[in-house]
Design an enzyme around this catalytic site. Structure first.
Site, PDB file in Angstrom:
ATOM      1  N   LYS A  50       0.830  -1.215   0.000  1.00 62.19           N
ATOM      2  CA  LYS A  50       0.000   0.000   0.000  1.00 62.19           C
ATOM      3  C   LYS A  50       0.863   1.262   0.000  1.00 62.19           C
ATOM      4  O   LYS A  50       0.439   2.307  -0.484  1.00 62.19           O
ATOM      5  CB  LYS A  50      -0.915   0.044   1.231  1.00 62.19           C
ATOM      6  CG  LYS A  50      -1.875  -1.116   1.317  1.00 62.19           C
ATOM      7  CD  LYS A  50      -3.314  -0.691   1.151  1.00 62.19           C
ATOM      8  CE  LYS A  50      -4.252  -1.856   1.315  1.00 62.19           C
ATOM      9  NZ  LYS A  50      -5.146  -2.159   0.284  1.00 62.19           N
ATOM     10  N   LYS A  92      -4.101  -8.702  -7.360  1.00 67.17           N
ATOM     11  CA  LYS A  92      -5.297  -9.126  -6.620  1.00 67.17           C
ATOM     12  C   LYS A  92      -6.490  -8.218  -6.945  1.00 67.17           C
ATOM     13  O   LYS A  92      -6.297  -7.013  -7.125  1.00 67.17           O
ATOM     14  CB  LYS A  92      -4.969  -9.042  -5.132  1.00 67.17           C
ATOM     15  CG  LYS A  92      -6.044  -9.551  -4.208  1.00 67.17           C
ATOM     16  CD  LYS A  92      -5.671  -9.266  -2.757  1.00 67.17           C
ATOM     17  CE  LYS A  92      -6.765  -8.503  -2.080  1.00 67.17           C
ATOM     18  NZ  LYS A  92      -6.552  -8.039  -0.762  1.00 67.17           N
ATOM     19  N   LYS A 134     -10.848  -3.826  -3.599  1.00 66.81           N
ATOM     20  CA  LYS A 134     -11.864  -2.767  -3.694  1.00 66.81           C
ATOM     21  C   LYS A 134     -11.251  -1.373  -3.768  1.00 66.81           C
ATOM     22  O   LYS A 134     -11.878  -0.448  -4.265  1.00 66.81           O
ATOM     23  CB  LYS A 134     -12.899  -2.881  -2.584  1.00 66.81           C
ATOM     24  CG  LYS A 134     -12.367  -2.887  -1.178  1.00 66.81           C
ATOM     25  CD  LYS A 134     -13.512  -3.008  -0.181  1.00 66.81           C
ATOM     26  CE  LYS A 134     -13.265  -4.073   0.849  1.00 66.81           C
ATOM     27  NZ  LYS A 134     -12.071  -3.891   1.684  1.00 66.81           N
TER      28      LYS A 134
HETATM   29  N1  AQP Z   1      -9.185 -10.781  -4.355  1.00 68.81           N
HETATM   30  C1  AQP Z   1      -9.514 -11.457  -3.265  1.00 68.81           C
HETATM   31  N2  AQP Z   1      -9.578 -12.814  -3.292  1.00 68.81           N
HETATM   32  C2  AQP Z   1      -9.924 -13.515  -2.179  1.00 68.81           C
HETATM   33  N3  AQP Z   1     -10.220 -12.932  -0.992  1.00 68.81           N
HETATM   34  C3  AQP Z   1     -10.176 -11.585  -0.921  1.00 68.81           C
HETATM   35  N4  AQP Z   1     -10.396 -10.711   0.080  1.00 68.81           N
HETATM   36  C4  AQP Z   1     -10.219  -9.452  -0.367  1.00 68.81           C
HETATM   37  N5  AQP Z   1      -9.867  -9.466  -1.666  1.00 68.81           N
HETATM   38  C5  AQP Z   1      -9.819 -10.777  -2.036  1.00 68.81           C
HETATM   39  C6  AQP Z   1     -10.792 -11.098   1.429  1.00 68.81           C
HETATM   40  O1  AQP Z   1     -11.922 -10.321   1.823  1.00 68.81           O
HETATM   41  C7  AQP Z   1     -11.861 -10.104   3.224  1.00 68.81           C
HETATM   42  C8  AQP Z   1     -12.083  -8.660   3.541  1.00 68.81           C
HETATM   43  O2  AQP Z   1     -11.005  -7.895   3.167  1.00 68.81           O
HETATM   44  P1  AQP Z   1     -10.653  -6.507   3.806  1.00 68.81           P
HETATM   45  O3  AQP Z   1     -11.568  -5.479   3.322  1.00 68.81           O
HETATM   46  O4  AQP Z   1     -10.597  -6.567   5.287  1.00 68.81           O
HETATM   47  O5  AQP Z   1      -9.177  -6.279   3.318  1.00 68.81           O
HETATM   48  P2  AQP Z   1      -8.409  -6.669   2.039  1.00 68.81           P
HETATM   49  O6  AQP Z   1      -7.957  -8.070   2.114  1.00 68.81           O
HETATM   50  O7  AQP Z   1      -7.301  -5.666   1.922  1.00 68.81           O
HETATM   51  O8  AQP Z   1      -9.477  -6.503   0.887  1.00 68.81           O
HETATM   52  P3  AQP Z   1      -9.408  -5.549  -0.352  1.00 68.81           P
HETATM   53  O9  AQP Z   1     -10.679  -5.706  -1.135  1.00 68.81           O
HETATM   54  O10 AQP Z   1      -8.134  -5.757  -1.099  1.00 68.81           O
HETATM   55  O11 AQP Z   1      -9.455  -4.142   0.359  1.00 68.81           O
HETATM   56  P4  AQP Z   1      -8.529  -2.898   0.166  1.00 68.81           P
HETATM   57  O12 AQP Z   1      -8.491  -2.649  -1.292  1.00 68.81           O
HETATM   58  O13 AQP Z   1      -9.200  -1.828   0.929  1.00 68.81           O
HETATM   59  O14 AQP Z   1      -7.195  -3.245   0.763  1.00 68.81           O
HETATM   60  C9  AQP Z   1     -10.521 -10.626   3.717  1.00 68.81           C
HETATM   61  O15 AQP Z   1     -10.707 -11.898   4.311  1.00 68.81           O
HETATM   62  C10 AQP Z   1      -9.726 -10.721   2.452  1.00 68.81           C
HETATM   63  O16 AQP Z   1      -8.682 -11.654   2.535  1.00 68.81           O
END
Ligand code: AQP
Length: 327
Positions: free
Chosen positions: A111, A194, A197
């Site tokens: 990040k 990956k 969001k």
């Molecule tokens: N691409 C993905 N494939 C499988 N699992 C995923 N998760 C997120 N993206 C994928 C899982 O969703 C849960 C919630 O995630 P989070 O919001 O707490 O954080 P994250 O993992 O950082 O998800 P994002 O969407 O990538 O958020 P941002 O962009 O804000 O950092 C977790 O269990 C995660 O593993």
């Protein structure tokens, strides 16, 4: 009995990655133990976000939780910010994590790699400390997460061992539970990244119109050659679509590949879109009803009360153990 805890941070509109890696499985945990599922809104503040967008994302996640089959009678659903014990425990536990280990966290490096030091807030650096507090407050032994969050749960384990070694058997050792199918869904436009969001290129959003979802899948980046086979290294685009299809049908991507050995890319993509829409359309309808009814508001209120009751017990134990006056 197992204590199970997980959450999603409201940093953006939820994606198919969040659904497959997390949301889809939450309801299954309800028969396995006592479940706590929260909206990690304090974590969402670690990178700049518009206040109205944050509020709307939080409402949406509450509705998605209910639409995914979570039953508030069985699962405590709450907002992190409405349980002040998270921040209070964090204020103590951050003293047992060290700069060196925090600097090694992949999420922090990813990040912040393109950011100047003067723009990186302390919160994103200390993220694993708050995440450890989230988990440890509920004595959670099982933490369902996608693959990318495992490193943070491992760090929480180190913290528990360190803390318990010094103060006795106070904190419960958590274990990450990674989804078998779809632990890492990749971007449709760049399958080396990956689906996230906060990086919307190549995302399928859970709120996307069905026609838009179909279009995104049909135009997903594919690989050279014409054969549908599961080969992450040489066919990352097709392999990602096979993972998505497998997750929808509860089969492995290898099993999914066998169903399409004689298919052309275009026909295969059509089937992937059908499988995704078959599951997402009813899910979207449930979400819409819940959002309109406003029922999620009372769920969050009651959930926060229940969460505070549980969290205050562990917080008190920790405060006492480290020597804070509690008479
Ligand atoms: N691409 C993905 N494939 C499988 N699992 C995923 N998760 C997120 N993206 C994928 C899982 O969703 C849960 C919630 O995630 P989070 O919001 O707490 O954080 P994250 O993992 O950082 O998800 P994002 O969407 O990538 O958020 P941002 O962009 O804000 O950092 C977790 O269990 C995660 O593993």
């Amino acid at each position: 009995m197992d204590r199970i805890l997980s959450g999603i941070k409201p940093t953006g509109s939820l994606t198919l990655g969040n659904y497959i890696g997390a949301l889809k499985h939450f309801k299954d945990f309800q028969d396995q133990g006592e479940v706590f599922i929260f909206i990690a809104d304090l974590h969402a503040l670690t990178l700049p976000i518009d206040p109205e967008v944050l509020r709307e994302n939080s409402r949406d996640i509450a509705c998605f939780y209910l639409a995914s089959g979570l039953d508030p009678k069985k699962t405590t659903i709450f907002l992190q910010s409405q349980v002040p014990q998270h921040a209070e425990l964090n204020a103590i536990l951050q003293n047992y994590l060290y700069m060196g280990e925090l600097k090694r966290m992949t999420q922090f490096k990813d990040k912040c790699s393109k950011m100047n030091d003067s723009a990186i807030g302390l919160g994103i650096f200390a993220y694993p400390s708050l995440m450890a507090s989230d988990i440890l407050l509920y004595d959670a032994n099982k933490v369902p997460v996608g693959e990318d969050q495992v490193q943070h749960v491992e760090l929480a384990r180190d913290l528990v061992n360190r803390f318990n070694h010094r103060y006795g058997d106070i904190l419960t050792l958590p274990k990450a539970e990674v989804t078998k199918i779809g632990k890492r869904i990749m971007s449709l436009s760049d399958p080396s990244k990956k689906m996230s969001k906060s990086d919307p290129k190549g995302d399928i959003f859970l709120k996307d119109d069905p026609a838009v979802i179909r279009k995104k899948i049909m135009s997903a980046k594919t690989d050279s050659g014409s054969e549908v086979s599961y080969d992450v290294e040489n066919k990352p685009g097709i392999s990602n679509l096979l993972t998505i299809y497998g997750a929808m049908k509860d089969i492995s991507p290898e099993e999914a590949a066998k169903l399409f050995t004689n298919s052309r890319y275009g026909d295969f993509k059509k089937e992937v879109a059908n499988a995704v829409l078959e599951e997402l359309i009813p899910f979207q309808e449930r979400y819409q009803k819940i959002k309109e009814s406003g029922e999620y508001l009372s769920v969050l209120k009651e959930g926060a009360q229940k969460a505070r009751d549980v969290a205050s017990v562990i917080l008190k134990k920790v405060q006492h153990a480290v020597g804070l006056l509690d008479e």
